[in-house]
Write an enzyme that holds these catalytic residues in place. Sequence first.
Site, PDB file in Angstrom:
ATOM      1  N   LYS A  63       0.836  -1.205   0.000  1.00 43.23           N
ATOM      2  CA  LYS A  63       0.000   0.000   0.000  1.00 43.23           C
ATOM      3  C   LYS A  63       0.870   1.254   0.000  1.00 43.23           C
ATOM      4  CE  LYS A  63      -4.092   0.172   2.309  1.00 43.23           C
ATOM      5  NZ  LYS A  63      -5.057  -0.017   3.421  1.00 43.23           N
ATOM      6  N   ILE A  64       0.583   2.125  -0.949  1.00 39.02           N
ATOM      7  CA  ILE A  64       1.294   3.402  -1.076  1.00 39.02           C
ATOM      8  C   ILE A  64       0.254   4.515  -1.136  1.00 39.02           C
ATOM      9  CG2 ILE A  64       2.776   4.807  -2.580  1.00 39.02           C
ATOM     10  CD1 ILE A  64       4.113   2.235  -3.521  1.00 39.02           C
TER      11      ILE A  64
END
EC number: 2.2.1.2
Length: 365
Positions: A142-143
């Site tokens: 997740k970014i």
Amino acid sequence: MATSNVKQIHDFGQSIWLDFIDREIISSGKLKKLIDEDGVRGVTSNPAIFEKAISSSSDYDADVKELGANAETTEKLFFELAVKDIQAACDIFDSVYNEGVVGADGYVSLEVSPFLALDTEGTIKQAEELWNKVDRKNVMIKIPGTKPGLQAIRETIAKGINVNVTLLFGLERYEAVTEAYISGLEDHLAAGHKIAHISSVASFFLSRIDVVVDPLLEEKGEKELVGEVAVASAKKAYEIYKRVFSTERWKKLEEQGAKPQRLLWASTGSKNPAFKDTKYVEALIGPDTVDTVPLETIDAFRDHGVAANTLEQGLDKATETLAKLKELGIDLDAITQQLEDEGIEKFNKPFEKLLKAIEDQKNKA
């Protein structure tokens, strides 16, 4: 036995992922039961979820002591703990990942440190480290979809890493995220690699939009628009998705096996007690999308949720709702930027609390 209401959502082409993880749900068999009975097809985690899991349970105590002896920092110790959970969940979802179209689903998401939300290079470096540590084809890193995150997303995809883009509130930023994904695929392909194994979702946050906008609407006497703006924004995002992933540029990548970056609806628990507790799930069911849902919302939907193909209904109304906001002088772009800034802070605070709890546990005799 009747098909679960939750499982019926899959009939309309949407995948339900669970927005929760802890060791108890993995070890007790509850997670496997959610897959078998409700058709849950993935898991998302975030710093707040891990803070609750680790702070409110003794399940992690032994690992904190054992791994803490050699961990360079408390943050690295946290990721050692988290990676074990993510690996275990990935293994449970391996059969889902390999079902039907391989890689269509079965993903488990692990977020980079929230302290890196505005740090492009730090995000790229940690995303690769976490990808290698988890070492599972069905993990997503997740970014946050912040401005500095856009280049990090592109470069991480270009390394062949699955990415869940989180913290999206605005339509302009969402479209920029699709560009980062497509460019990253093109970069990976240009470097001589295959791209069919790469998967990504763009997580569009819902209920938080209404939490901010609704009081402004009520002040202006526009009660009929209360609770409508987040859903309207999501429907417009889906229009962007359909346009972007039907261009000639995209078709060239598709010929090489590329998968579209699906929209994922996040923040789907109703925060206003006046709303139905399944409101944000029921309003946005449609093909080629994902909905990540807290456990209590899954329970509520199983009990009384209604599955129907709703995502592309009322598109004209969605357009009118957003146009009306402009007429009323409500700046949705400014609000979505405010929500992004607050969202970073909302993940930083539990992360700081989590690191302190781990540090205290490590220092116990």
